[in-house]
Design an enzyme around this catalytic site. Structure first.
Site, PDB file in Angstrom:
ATOM      1  N   ASP A   1       0.265   5.355   0.588  1.00 36.22           N
ATOM      2  CA  ASP A   1      -0.795   6.241   1.092  1.00 36.22           C
ATOM      3  C   ASP A   1      -0.492   7.717   1.133  1.00 36.22           C
ATOM      4  O   ASP A   1       0.552   8.112   1.656  1.00 36.22           O
ATOM      5  CB  ASP A   1      -1.039   5.935   2.591  1.00 36.22           C
ATOM      6  CG  ASP A   1      -1.673   4.618   2.840  1.00 36.22           C
ATOM      7  OD1 ASP A   1      -2.443   4.186   2.009  1.00 36.22           O
ATOM      8  OD2 ASP A   1      -1.379   4.034   3.908  1.00 36.22           O
TER       9      ASP A   1
ATOM     10  N   GLU B   1       0.840  -1.204   0.000  1.00 37.77           N
ATOM     11  CA  GLU B   1       0.000   0.000   0.000  1.00 37.77           C
ATOM     12  C   GLU B   1       0.871   1.248   0.000  1.00 37.77           C
ATOM     13  O   GLU B   1       1.914   1.285   0.644  1.00 37.77           O
ATOM     14  CB  GLU B   1      -0.892  -0.037   1.245  1.00 37.77           C
ATOM     15  CG  GLU B   1      -1.971   1.008   1.273  1.00 37.77           C
ATOM     16  CD  GLU B   1      -2.892   0.872   2.500  1.00 37.77           C
ATOM     17  OE1 GLU B   1      -3.376  -0.245   2.791  1.00 37.77           O
ATOM     18  OE2 GLU B   1      -3.108   1.887   3.173  1.00 37.77           O
TER      19      GLU B   1
ATOM     20  N   TRP C   1      -8.840   9.969  15.938  1.00 38.03           N
ATOM     21  CA  TRP C   1      -7.379  10.083  15.917  1.00 38.03           C
ATOM     22  C   TRP C   1      -6.823  11.228  15.049  1.00 38.03           C
ATOM     23  O   TRP C   1      -5.689  11.675  15.254  1.00 38.03           O
ATOM     24  CB  TRP C   1      -6.731   8.781  15.433  1.00 38.03           C
ATOM     25  CG  TRP C   1      -7.102   8.401  14.020  1.00 38.03           C
ATOM     26  CD1 TRP C   1      -8.179   7.676  13.626  1.00 38.03           C
ATOM     27  CD2 TRP C   1      -6.403   8.744  12.808  1.00 38.03           C
ATOM     28  NE1 TRP C   1      -8.205   7.546  12.252  1.00 38.03           N
ATOM     29  CE2 TRP C   1      -7.135   8.182  11.729  1.00 38.03           C
ATOM     30  CE3 TRP C   1      -5.227   9.471  12.532  1.00 38.03           C
ATOM     31  CZ2 TRP C   1      -6.725   8.322  10.394  1.00 38.03           C
ATOM     32  CZ3 TRP C   1      -4.823   9.603  11.196  1.00 38.03           C
ATOM     33  CH2 TRP C   1      -5.569   9.033  10.145  1.00 38.03           C
TER      34      TRP C   1
ATOM     35  N   GLN D   1      -0.166  12.982   5.870  1.00 34.86           N
ATOM     36  CA  GLN D   1       0.532  11.791   6.358  1.00 34.86           C
ATOM     37  C   GLN D   1       0.722  10.821   5.205  1.00 34.86           C
ATOM     38  O   GLN D   1      -0.202  10.567   4.452  1.00 34.86           O
ATOM     39  CB  GLN D   1      -0.296  11.141   7.467  1.00 34.86           C
ATOM     40  CG  GLN D   1       0.206   9.772   7.875  1.00 34.86           C
ATOM     41  CD  GLN D   1      -0.402   9.296   9.188  1.00 34.86           C
ATOM     42  OE1 GLN D   1      -0.174   9.863  10.244  1.00 34.86           O
ATOM     43  NE2 GLN D   1      -1.171   8.235   9.127  1.00 34.86           N
ATOM     44  N   THR D   2       1.933  10.280   5.080  1.00 38.73           N
ATOM     45  CA  THR D   2       2.180   9.257   4.057  1.00 38.73           C
ATOM     46  C   THR D   2       2.639   7.978   4.749  1.00 38.73           C
ATOM     47  O   THR D   2       3.158   8.020   5.863  1.00 38.73           O
ATOM     48  CB  THR D   2       3.264   9.705   3.049  1.00 38.73           C
ATOM     49  OG1 THR D   2       4.461  10.047   3.755  1.00 38.73           O
ATOM     50  CG2 THR D   2       2.783  10.894   2.231  1.00 38.73           C
ATOM     51  N   ASN D   3       2.426   6.870   4.057  1.00 40.13           N
ATOM     52  CA  ASN D   3       2.834   5.582   4.619  1.00 40.13           C
ATOM     53  C   ASN D   3       3.100   4.613   3.476  1.00 40.13           C
ATOM     54  O   ASN D   3       2.592   4.804   2.364  1.00 40.13           O
ATOM     55  CB  ASN D   3       1.737   5.037   5.539  1.00 40.13           C
ATOM     56  CG  ASN D   3       2.246   4.063   6.587  1.00 40.13           C
ATOM     57  OD1 ASN D   3       3.416   3.638   6.556  1.00 40.13           O
ATOM     58  ND2 ASN D   3       1.390   3.687   7.516  1.00 40.13           N
TER      59      ASN D   3
ATOM     60  N   GLU E   1       5.059   5.803   8.994  1.00 37.12           N
ATOM     61  CA  GLU E   1       4.431   7.108   8.807  1.00 37.12           C
ATOM     62  C   GLU E   1       5.432   8.255   8.718  1.00 37.12           C
ATOM     63  O   GLU E   1       6.423   8.279   9.436  1.00 37.12           O
ATOM     64  CB  GLU E   1       3.471   7.414   9.973  1.00 37.12           C
ATOM     65  CG  GLU E   1       2.263   6.511  10.065  1.00 37.12           C
ATOM     66  CD  GLU E   1       2.523   5.241  10.858  1.00 37.12           C
ATOM     67  OE1 GLU E   1       3.675   5.027  11.305  1.00 37.12           O
ATOM     68  OE2 GLU E   1       1.573   4.460  11.032  1.00 37.12           O
TER      69      GLU E   1
ATOM     70  N   ASP F   1       3.524   0.828   9.349  1.00 33.34           N
ATOM     71  CA  ASP F   1       4.231   1.521  10.436  1.00 33.34           C
ATOM     72  C   ASP F   1       5.394   2.358   9.920  1.00 33.34           C
ATOM     73  O   ASP F   1       6.474   2.365  10.524  1.00 33.34           O
ATOM     74  CB  ASP F   1       4.745   0.520  11.491  1.00 33.34           C
ATOM     75  CG  ASP F   1       3.595  -0.245  12.138  1.00 33.34           C
ATOM     76  OD1 ASP F   1       2.500   0.337  12.275  1.00 33.34           O
ATOM     77  OD2 ASP F   1       3.794  -1.426  12.482  1.00 33.34           O
TER      78      ASP F   1
ATOM     79  N   GLU G   1      -2.641  10.633   3.157  1.00 29.79           N
ATOM     80  CA  GLU G   1      -3.822  10.886   3.994  1.00 29.79           C
ATOM     81  C   GLU G   1      -3.779  12.334   4.459  1.00 29.79           C
ATOM     82  O   GLU G   1      -2.782  12.769   5.045  1.00 29.79           O
ATOM     83  CB  GLU G   1      -3.840   9.961   5.211  1.00 29.79           C
ATOM     84  CG  GLU G   1      -4.165   8.520   4.860  1.00 29.79           C
ATOM     85  CD  GLU G   1      -4.325   7.650   6.097  1.00 29.79           C
ATOM     86  OE1 GLU G   1      -5.322   6.910   6.195  1.00 29.79           O
ATOM     87  OE2 GLU G   1      -3.439   7.708   6.973  1.00 29.79           O
TER      88      GLU G   1
ATOM     89  N   GLY H   1      -4.411  14.333  17.410  1.00 32.80           N
ATOM     90  CA  GLY H   1      -4.457  13.008  18.029  1.00 32.80           C
ATOM     91  C   GLY H   1      -5.833  12.612  18.552  1.00 32.80           C
ATOM     92  O   GLY H   1      -5.945  11.745  19.409  1.00 32.80           O
TER      93      GLY H   1
END
Ligand SMILES: *[C@@H]1O[C@H](CO)[C@@H](O)[C@H](O)[C@H]1NC(C)=O
Ligand SMILES: *[C@@H]1O[C@H](CO)[C@@H](O)[C@H](O)[C@H]1NC(C)=O
Length: 294
Positions: free
Chosen positions: A109, A107, A201, A124-126, A136, A134, A111, A205
């Site tokens: 991402d 994946e 979240w 945020q990317t991943n 990020e 995990d 976001e 947060g």
């Protein structure tokens, strides 16, 4: 010379011509939504404009919505022009990502985490490889992503996965197979996008909740450009098709100018990078060792 040899000779010549010709990446072509994409769920929460060349996703207290590519792709260049939820967008998440469909999935991402009016979005990317994520990274953007359309794109080949915001690379995930880090290379991915409520979240947060009095929230899209090897029919096909423009030497890594821009993003806009999170990773993840050169 018999015809067999002649045939092989012409094949070699053809391979030489195709193989040495440097092909520039095609400029993203604006295509209507329906050419490459279909809605995934809550069809009545997608609005179409200009004959489907522009769309809006809506989120209200009943549901969000999303869409996905018709085809699956193994490598290529995928871009979307997006204008994110304006105003009080706290608690909302708008995503644009590539994902394979199996359990040990890959994946890639983007976001976008909304915020209270006037407060900055977070991008945020991943990267997931073989089911493991995990990884990020989070940045602020250098513009207001709700005012105008900006392009968000992914270049994916056997050597790198590069994330771009307009023409600026914000992240590179290199193939570190030699360091025993899995790299997406054999599982075709579909492209997805969605808008949903994640106020448990997303913003500070989870402290900032979605203000439903401001619903419906909307994110706008156009562009819908896909230039990849379509693998929906047969996955093996892409691997055997030979070199495409994204495999050429010039796309196997960023160039010096792009690395300078990436460094600018690292220095000025990065707020979180898993690579340097010593609490979470006392030993730096192997792919980050190479990443550190930037
Ligand atoms: C959702 O929003 C509508 C319109 O603001 C409101 O009438 C309805 O009560 C809300 N429903 C829930 C479950 O909060
Ligand atoms: C929202 O704004 C606050 C205050 O400026 C900031 O700390 C936070 O990083 C922003 N973004 C998100 C998604 O929480």
């Amino acid at each position: 010379m018999d015809s067999n040899k002649l045939w092989i000779l012409s094949l070699c010549l053809l391979v030489m011509v195709l193989g040495t010709k440097a092909t520039a990446p095609k400029k993203p072509v604006d295509v209507p939504f329906g050419k490459n994409y279909v809605p995934t769920w809550a069809f009545d929460h997608i609005k179409y404009f200009n004959g489907g060349s522009e769309i809006q996703l809506l989120l209200d207290n009943y549901t969000g919505t999303g869409f996905q590519s018709k085809g699956s792709y193994l490598f290529g260049h995928f871009s979307m022009q997006m204008k994110l939820v304006p105003g009080d967008s706290a608690g909302t998440v708008t995503a644009f990502y590539l994902s394979s469909q199996n359990s040990e999935h890959d994946e890639i991402d983007f976001e976008f985490l909304g915020n209270r009016s006037g407060q900055p979005y977070i991008l945020q990317t991943n990267v997931f490889t073989g089911g493991k994520g995990d990884r990020e990274q989070r940045i602020y953007l250098w513009f207001d992503p709700t005012k105008n359309y900006h392009s968000y794109s992914v270049l994916w080949n056997l050597y790198i996965i590069a994330f771009f915001v307009d023409d600026v690379p914000i992240r590179v995930f290199k193939n570190c197979k030699d360091l025993r880090v899995k790299f997406p290379f054999d599982q075709p991915m579909k492209i997805y996008s969605s808008l949903w409520n994640a106020d448990d979240w997303a913003t500070r947060g989870g402290l900032e909740k979605t203000n439903w009095a401001k619903a419906p929230f909307n994110a706008a899209y156009k562009g819908f450009h896909i230039d990849g090897c379509e693998a929906s029919v047969e996955a093996k096909f892409c691997a055997t098709q030979g070199k495409r423009w994204w495999d050429q030497k010039e796309f196997q890594d960023l160039d010096a100018v792009q690395y300078r821009r990436l460094k600018w993003v690292r220095d000025k806009y990065t707020i979180y990078n898993y690579c340097v999170d010593r609490k979470r990773y006392p030993v730096m993840p192997p792919e980050c060792v190479r990443d550190r050169d930037v």
